[in-house]
Design a protein around this motif. Structure first.
Motif, PDB file in Angstrom:
ATOM      1  N   SER A 338       0.939  -1.352  -0.026  1.00  0.00           N
ATOM      2  CA  SER A 338      -0.099   0.212   0.035  1.00  0.00           C
ATOM      3  C   SER A 338       0.753   1.233  -0.070  1.00  0.00           C
ATOM      4  CB  SER A 338      -0.963   0.054   1.211  1.00  0.00           C
ATOM      5  OG  SER A 338      -0.368   0.356   2.460  1.00  0.00           O
ATOM      6  N   LEU A 339       1.901   1.209   0.636  1.00  0.00           N
ATOM      7  CA  LEU A 339       2.966   2.198   0.524  1.00  0.00           C
ATOM      8  C   LEU A 339       3.478   2.513  -0.736  1.00  0.00           C
ATOM      9  CD1 LEU A 339       4.997   1.725   3.908  1.00  0.00           C
ATOM     10  CD2 LEU A 339       3.376   3.228   3.532  1.00  0.00           C
ATOM     11  N   PHE A 340       3.847   1.513  -1.464  1.00  0.00           N
ATOM     12  CA  PHE A 340       4.329   1.682  -3.065  1.00  0.00           C
ATOM     13  C   PHE A 340       3.141   2.263  -3.767  1.00  0.00           C
ATOM     14  CE2 PHE A 340       7.433  -1.680  -1.637  1.00  0.00           C
ATOM     15  CZ  PHE A 340       8.537  -0.646  -1.752  1.00  0.00           C
ATOM     16  N   GLU A 341       2.265   1.801  -3.640  1.00  0.00           N
ATOM     17  CA  GLU A 341       0.946   2.212  -4.513  1.00  0.00           C
ATOM     18  C   GLU A 341       0.683   3.696  -4.172  1.00  0.00           C
ATOM     19  OE1 GLU A 341      -2.110   2.071  -7.067  1.00  0.00           O
ATOM     20  OE2 GLU A 341      -0.596   0.509  -6.647  1.00  0.00           O
ATOM     21  N   LYS A 342       0.664   3.947  -2.901  1.00  0.00           N
ATOM     22  CA  LYS A 342       0.292   5.489  -2.647  1.00  0.00           C
ATOM     23  C   LYS A 342       1.480   6.685  -2.892  1.00  0.00           C
ATOM     24  CE  LYS A 342      -1.494   8.580   1.102  1.00  0.00           C
ATOM     25  NZ  LYS A 342      -1.976   8.605   2.313  1.00  0.00           N
ATOM     26  N   HIS A 343       2.641   6.185  -2.651  1.00  0.00           N
ATOM     27  CA  HIS A 343       3.865   7.079  -3.064  1.00  0.00           C
ATOM     28  C   HIS A 343       4.711   6.467  -4.041  1.00  0.00           C
ATOM     29  CE1 HIS A 343       2.906   8.834   0.966  1.00  0.00           C
ATOM     30  NE2 HIS A 343       2.693   7.704   1.316  1.00  0.00           N
ATOM     31  N   LYS A 344       4.308   7.021  -5.137  1.00  0.00           N
ATOM     32  CA  LYS A 344       4.839   6.728  -6.689  1.00  0.00           C
ATOM     33  C   LYS A 344       6.466   6.979  -6.645  1.00  0.00           C
ATOM     34  CE  LYS A 344       0.992   5.418  -8.062  1.00  0.00           C
ATOM     35  NZ  LYS A 344       0.703   3.868  -8.303  1.00  0.00           N
ATOM     36  N   PHE A 345       7.147   7.588  -5.820  1.00  0.00           N
ATOM     37  CA  PHE A 345       8.374   7.930  -5.865  1.00  0.00           C
ATOM     38  C   PHE A 345       9.293   7.054  -5.362  1.00  0.00           C
ATOM     39  CE2 PHE A 345       7.291   9.917  -2.080  1.00  0.00           C
ATOM     40  CZ  PHE A 345       8.107   9.810  -1.287  1.00  0.00           C
ATOM     41  N   ILE A 346       8.647   6.275  -4.593  1.00  0.00           N
ATOM     42  CA  ILE A 346       9.670   4.965  -4.004  1.00  0.00           C
ATOM     43  C   ILE A 346       9.224   3.439  -4.883  1.00  0.00           C
ATOM     44  CG2 ILE A 346       9.632   6.021  -1.865  1.00  0.00           C
ATOM     45  CD1 ILE A 346       7.690   4.231  -0.986  1.00  0.00           C
ATOM     46  N   TYR A 347      10.401   2.772  -4.995  1.00  0.00           N
ATOM     47  CA  TYR A 347       9.964   1.549  -5.952  1.00  0.00           C
ATOM     48  C   TYR A 347      11.086   0.674  -5.505  1.00  0.00           C
ATOM     49  CZ  TYR A 347      13.882   3.026  -8.978  1.00  0.00           C
ATOM     50  OH  TYR A 347      14.998   3.148  -9.236  1.00  0.00           O
ATOM     51  N   LYS A 348      10.911  -0.647  -5.793  1.00  0.00           N
ATOM     52  CA  LYS A 348      11.867  -1.752  -5.553  1.00  0.00           C
ATOM     53  C   LYS A 348      12.544  -1.898  -6.746  1.00  0.00           C
ATOM     54  CE  LYS A 348      10.330  -4.415  -1.566  1.00  0.00           C
ATOM     55  NZ  LYS A 348       9.920  -5.831  -1.086  1.00  0.00           N
ATOM     56  N   ASN A 349      13.938  -2.072  -6.659  1.00  0.00           N
ATOM     57  CA  ASN A 349      14.701  -2.543  -8.062  1.00  0.00           C
ATOM     58  C   ASN A 349      14.915  -3.956  -8.188  1.00  0.00           C
ATOM     59  OD1 ASN A 349      16.832  -3.313  -5.991  1.00  0.00           O
ATOM     60  ND2 ASN A 349      17.993  -1.527  -6.743  1.00  0.00           N
ATOM     61  N   LYS A 350      15.485  -4.552  -9.024  1.00  0.00           N
ATOM     62  CA  LYS A 350      15.526  -5.949  -9.475  1.00  0.00           C
ATOM     63  C   LYS A 350      16.071  -6.836  -8.172  1.00  0.00           C
ATOM     64  CE  LYS A 350      15.680  -5.760 -14.234  1.00  0.00           C
ATOM     65  NZ  LYS A 350      16.664  -6.056 -15.443  1.00  0.00           N
ATOM     66  N   LYS A 351      17.029  -6.024  -7.113  1.00  0.00           N
ATOM     67  CA  LYS A 351      17.627  -6.598  -6.198  1.00  0.00           C
ATOM     68  C   LYS A 351      16.974  -6.594  -4.848  1.00  0.00           C
ATOM     69  CE  LYS A 351      22.348  -5.769  -7.682  1.00  0.00           C
ATOM     70  NZ  LYS A 351      23.748  -5.203  -7.425  1.00  0.00           N
ATOM     71  N   GLY A 352      15.746  -6.100  -5.119  1.00  0.00           N
ATOM     72  CA  GLY A 352      14.717  -5.900  -3.918  1.00  0.00           C
ATOM     73  C   GLY A 352      15.205  -4.734  -3.120  1.00  0.00           C
ATOM     74  N   THR A 353      16.119  -3.743  -3.451  1.00  0.00           N
ATOM     75  CA  THR A 353      16.402  -2.534  -2.572  1.00  0.00           C
ATOM     76  C   THR A 353      15.375  -1.524  -2.951  1.00  0.00           C
ATOM     77  OG1 THR A 353      18.785  -3.316  -2.808  1.00  0.00           O
ATOM     78  CG2 THR A 353      18.360  -1.050  -2.201  1.00  0.00           C
ATOM     79  N   ILE A 354      15.078  -0.705  -1.952  1.00  0.00           N
ATOM     80  CA  ILE A 354      14.203   0.434  -2.278  1.00  0.00           C
ATOM     81  C   ILE A 354      15.090   1.602  -2.677  1.00  0.00           C
ATOM     82  CG2 ILE A 354      12.356   1.982  -1.326  1.00  0.00           C
ATOM     83  CD1 ILE A 354      11.705  -0.052   0.824  1.00  0.00           C
ATOM     84  N   LYS A 355      14.470   2.117  -3.822  1.00  0.00           N
ATOM     85  CA  LYS A 355      15.176   3.171  -4.472  1.00  0.00           C
ATOM     86  C   LYS A 355      14.053   4.427  -4.458  1.00  0.00           C
ATOM     87  CE  LYS A 355      18.776   2.880  -5.766  1.00  0.00           C
ATOM     88  NZ  LYS A 355      20.186   3.334  -5.166  1.00  0.00           N
TER      89      LYS A 355
END
Length: 365
Positions: A338-355
């Protein structure tokens, strides 16, 4: 001469060994430490400064330079009294040596500030004990969650100075440690400075007395401590009340501490327990409501802080990934998504790290 006696006689030599001081110096420089003004000055002639510092320790002419006071606001507002850079190096050298002495003195289920332990293993152990006691004791199993009132600020330094010689036989080492402990006289009559590296192991030494009393005298089988947070699981409510009463008396009379009775509670095991950042049940762990609220506030504030230059991208990503590591130990998948859905500026890269996607920082969410 016994092996233990020889070992204790060599403690001071190990603390003041060139390699120990150099290791402590390098550790003091980690993170933001290297940007400290005193660290920069020290490093300009580090070879000579390390030599001088070692000589003062060996000759017992070392003087503690007092504290730098400042507030911190995480996890709550507190006043920190931190040592000057050279004194931090000394404390790291002492701490690295003492942890080897005390690793076999503490109970297995003490989890704070001990290598190989920490919050996640503590939470796992609490959950394991809950599963075991539900099978062994049934639904009558009762949890005691105990907390000390203003723990670090209330430690009796005179009591602490009677406990340290139980494991440390080197008089030179004790004189050095006592000099640092006594430096807190300039702050208050009781307590250990929160900024002192040495305060952490001293706090564990202090409450190890309570650990040993609960385990050896009261025969509490299911007992876990993380600094001054204590979780015990007893046979039933009556047994729990008796144990808590004896523990309260011991804590007050022997350690000169008081339990925080606003946070010290008894409750049935089925209710679960709020501890170490989680709501822990025998079958699962949830994030605490406070943790959810805090991360939502922080993420909401990030875009403006970053755009105003008050928060770096690296620091923001580090904070997010640290929190994610904590959240990943709980049943929190839906909340995280739900955090990723609401805040589009944060995402996970292929390694699973939040960027952080800087192109989306200006997007209102």
């Amino acid at each position: 001469m016994s092996k233990n006696h020889k070992q204790h006689g060599e403690i001071f030599d190990k603390i003041t060994h060139k390699g120990t001081i150099e290791k402590a110096y390098n550790k003091a420089l980690k993170g933001d430490g290297k940007y400290n003004r005193e660290a920069i000055v020290f490093s300009q002639d580090e070879t000579e400064n390390i030599r001088t510092l070692r000589a003062s320790l060996i000759n017992e002419t070392y003087e503690f330079d007092g504290y730098l006071r400042f507030p911190v606001f995480e996890p709550k507002k507190r006043i920190v009294d931190a040592p000057h850079f050279k004194d931090k190096v000394v404390q790291l050298a002492i701490n690295d040596t003492l942890k080897e002495i005390y690793k076999d003195k503490f109970i297995f289920d003490s989890y704070a500030c001990i290598e190989g332990k920490g919050t996640h293993k503590c939470a796992e152990r609490i959950q394991f004990f809950m599963k075991k006691t539900m099978w062994e004791y049934g639904s009558d199993a009762t949890i005691i969650k105990a907390d000390m009132e203003k723990f670090f600020y209330s430690i009796d330094r005179n009591v602490l100075k009677t406990l340290l010689p139980k494991a440390i036989k080197s008089k030179k080492t004790l004189r050095l440690i006592f000099k640092i402990i006594d430096s807190a006289d300039d702050i208050d009559l009781l307590g250990l400075p929160l900024g002192n590296t040495l305060s952490q192991i001293c706090a564990n030494v202090y409450l190890n007395e309570l650990d040993q009393y609960c385990k050896r005298v009261l025969k509490v089988k299911y007992y876990v401590r993380y600094m001054d947070d204590i979780i015990m699981i007893l046979l039933n409510k009556e047994t729990a009340k008796e144990v808590l009463n004896k523990m309260t008396i011991y804590t007050n009379k022997i350690l000169n501490l008081n339990l925080n009775f606003n946070k010290t509670k008894l409750f049935p095991i089925a209710q679960g327990v709020n501890a170490i950042g989680y709501k822990i049940y025998a079958t699962h762990k949830l994030l605490r409501s406070e943790s959810k609220k805090k991360i939502k506030r922080k993420i909401k504030a990030m875009p403006s802080l970053i755009l105003e230059g008050k928060l770096s991208i690296n620091k923001a990503e580090s904070m997010l990934n640290s929190w994610m590591g904590h959240a990943g130990h709980a049943n929190s998948h839906n909340f995280i998504e739900s955090l990723f859905e609401k805040h589009k500026f944060i995402y996970k890269n292929k390694k699973g790290t939040i960027k952080i996607d800087t192109t989306k920082l200006g997007v209102i969410t």
